[in-house]
Design a protein around this motif. Structure first.
Motif, PDB file in Angstrom:
ATOM      1  N   ILE A 132       0.863  -1.105  -0.071  1.00 57.66           N
ATOM      2  CA  ILE A 132      -0.036  -0.041   0.016  1.00 57.66           C
ATOM      3  C   ILE A 132       0.786   1.234   0.028  1.00 57.66           C
ATOM      4  O   ILE A 132       1.884   1.605   1.087  1.00 57.66           O
ATOM      5  CB  ILE A 132      -0.771  -0.019   1.315  1.00 57.66           C
ATOM      6  N   PRO A 133       0.668   2.108  -1.013  1.00 54.91           N
ATOM      7  CA  PRO A 133       1.649   3.360  -1.117  1.00 54.91           C
ATOM      8  C   PRO A 133       1.220   4.294  -0.011  1.00 54.91           C
ATOM      9  O   PRO A 133       0.272   4.214   0.578  1.00 54.91           O
ATOM     10  CB  PRO A 133       1.050   3.771  -2.420  1.00 54.91           C
ATOM     11  N   GLY A 134       2.343   5.092   0.343  1.00 53.61           N
ATOM     12  CA  GLY A 134       2.123   6.363   1.430  1.00 53.61           C
ATOM     13  C   GLY A 134       3.430   6.403   2.116  1.00 53.61           C
ATOM     14  O   GLY A 134       4.248   5.610   2.370  1.00 53.61           O
ATOM     15  N   PRO A 193      -5.738   3.059  16.500  1.00 53.34           N
ATOM     16  CA  PRO A 193      -4.856   3.917  15.612  1.00 53.34           C
ATOM     17  C   PRO A 193      -4.342   3.356  14.511  1.00 53.34           C
ATOM     18  O   PRO A 193      -4.472   3.866  13.220  1.00 53.34           O
ATOM     19  CB  PRO A 193      -3.822   4.267  16.898  1.00 53.34           C
ATOM     20  N   VAL A 194      -3.484   2.152  14.683  1.00 50.12           N
ATOM     21  CA  VAL A 194      -3.007   1.468  13.423  1.00 50.12           C
ATOM     22  C   VAL A 194      -3.946   1.009  12.649  1.00 50.12           C
ATOM     23  O   VAL A 194      -3.602   1.207  11.183  1.00 50.12           O
ATOM     24  CB  VAL A 194      -2.008   0.224  13.936  1.00 50.12           C
ATOM     25  N   ALA A 195      -5.067   0.443  13.031  1.00 45.98           N
ATOM     26  CA  ALA A 195      -6.275   0.030  12.015  1.00 45.98           C
ATOM     27  C   ALA A 195      -6.687   1.259  11.149  1.00 45.98           C
ATOM     28  O   ALA A 195      -7.107   1.078  10.111  1.00 45.98           O
ATOM     29  CB  ALA A 195      -7.097  -0.932  12.884  1.00 45.98           C
ATOM     30  N   ASN A 196      -7.025   2.052  12.079  1.00 43.35           N
ATOM     31  CA  ASN A 196      -7.589   3.386  11.264  1.00 43.35           C
ATOM     32  C   ASN A 196      -6.762   4.081  10.308  1.00 43.35           C
ATOM     33  O   ASN A 196      -7.371   4.257   8.954  1.00 43.35           O
ATOM     34  CB  ASN A 196      -8.029   4.499  12.284  1.00 43.35           C
ATOM     35  N   LEU A 197      -5.461   4.158  10.556  1.00 46.68           N
ATOM     36  CA  LEU A 197      -4.618   4.669   9.477  1.00 46.68           C
ATOM     37  C   LEU A 197      -4.360   3.785   8.198  1.00 46.68           C
ATOM     38  O   LEU A 197      -4.556   4.377   7.150  1.00 46.68           O
ATOM     39  CB  LEU A 197      -3.373   4.735  10.137  1.00 46.68           C
ATOM     40  N   THR A 198      -3.918   2.467   8.476  1.00 42.07           N
ATOM     41  CA  THR A 198      -3.816   1.583   7.267  1.00 42.07           C
ATOM     42  C   THR A 198      -5.096   1.310   6.323  1.00 42.07           C
ATOM     43  O   THR A 198      -5.036   1.200   5.211  1.00 42.07           O
ATOM     44  CB  THR A 198      -3.351   0.111   7.817  1.00 42.07           C
ATOM     45  N   ALA A 199      -6.393   1.368   7.207  1.00 36.53           N
ATOM     46  CA  ALA A 199      -7.638   1.382   6.578  1.00 36.53           C
ATOM     47  C   ALA A 199      -7.946   2.606   5.564  1.00 36.53           C
ATOM     48  O   ALA A 199      -8.224   2.675   4.437  1.00 36.53           O
ATOM     49  CB  ALA A 199      -8.783   1.168   7.263  1.00 36.53           C
ATOM     50  N   SER A 210      -2.576   7.190  -3.544  1.00 38.55           N
ATOM     51  CA  SER A 210      -1.713   7.236  -2.549  1.00 38.55           C
ATOM     52  C   SER A 210      -2.530   8.307  -1.397  1.00 38.55           C
ATOM     53  O   SER A 210      -3.032   9.442  -1.754  1.00 38.55           O
ATOM     54  CB  SER A 210      -0.434   7.570  -2.629  1.00 38.55           C
ATOM     55  N   ILE A 211      -2.233   8.046   0.009  1.00 37.26           N
ATOM     56  CA  ILE A 211      -2.490   8.926   0.841  1.00 37.26           C
ATOM     57  C   ILE A 211      -1.819  10.390   0.768  1.00 37.26           C
ATOM     58  O   ILE A 211      -2.285  11.549   1.131  1.00 37.26           O
ATOM     59  CB  ILE A 211      -2.368   8.371   2.413  1.00 37.26           C
TER      60      ILE A 211
END
Length: 218
Positions: A132-134, A193-199, A210-211
């Motif tokens: 996943i790009p970012g 936090p981590v789940a929210n950011l990666t989703a 890309s984000i």
């Protein structure tokens, strides 16, 4: 005609002549009787002399050493050495493999700090594994605009809130979007936090590439 007188041989002269004749005959006989070196048969040219002991009897031949056993034993010794070397090498390889397995098993997972920096870095590691790009900058910039770094932030006034699905978390994600773009390996909780950011990064990658390309509400 005058007569020629021939002196008569005396007894002494006769004896001397006989001796000369006898010596000449003996010399001639010796010359003819003694064979030359070229005429000696090869069998008699060299005579082997056997050693004689102190008592005059032929000495016994010394017993010959039997080298057959030693010659046969050498290859076996070499094979044993090779076999031991092979076993030692196999044991060392097995030991090294075992140590490597233990070391790999004992390796603890990387720990991240329980703050914004740690959440971003952990998300980036998961994003990299999932292709996943970012970047850190892209995530941090959007986090600060959406929630100011508060993982429990909730928007109760926008259109999503009016529709009963308020935006939540660091990147203000609604529940339906989280369910669709949730990344396996992260917590199944919207405000994690981590789940929210990666989703959110996964959603942005599908919609914007890309984000990093998001600079406002999305």
């Amino acid at each position: 005609m005058p007569r020629i007188s021939i002196p008569r041989s005396t007894r002494t002269h006769k004896i001397a002549a006989a001796v000369l004749v006898t010596v000449g005959a003996s010399t001639a006989l010796a010359a003819t009787a003694e064979p030359s070196s070229a005429q000696i048969p090869a069998a008699h040219a060299a005579v082997s002399v056997k050693p004689v002991s102190a008592n005059g009897l032929p000495a016994k031949d010394a017993p010959k050493k039997d080298t057959t056993k030693k010659a046969a034993a050498k290859p076996a010794k070499k094979n044993d050495k090779d076999e031991k070397a092979a076993k030692s090498k196999a044991a060392a390889k097995k030991s090294a493999a075992k140590k490597g397995a233990v070391k790999h098993k004992a390796a603890a997972p990387k720990r991240y700090t329980n703050n914004l920096d740690g959440w971003i870095r952990e998300s980036l590691a998961i994003m990299k594994a999932k292709h996943i790009p970012g970047t850190y900058e892209g995530l941090h910039r959007n986090i600060m605009r959406e929630s100011s770094g508060n993982p429990n932030a909730v928007n109760n006034w926008d259109i999503n809130a009016q529709n009963g699905v308020p935006s939540k978390g660091l990147l203000q994600v609604i529940q339906p979007t989280f369910d669709i773009y949730h990344v396996s390996g992260t917590a199944d909780k919207l405000t994690d936090p981590v789940a929210n950011l990666t989703a959110a990064a996964n959603y942005a990658a599908h919609r914007y590439g890309s984000i990093d390309n998001v600079n406002s509400a999305y």
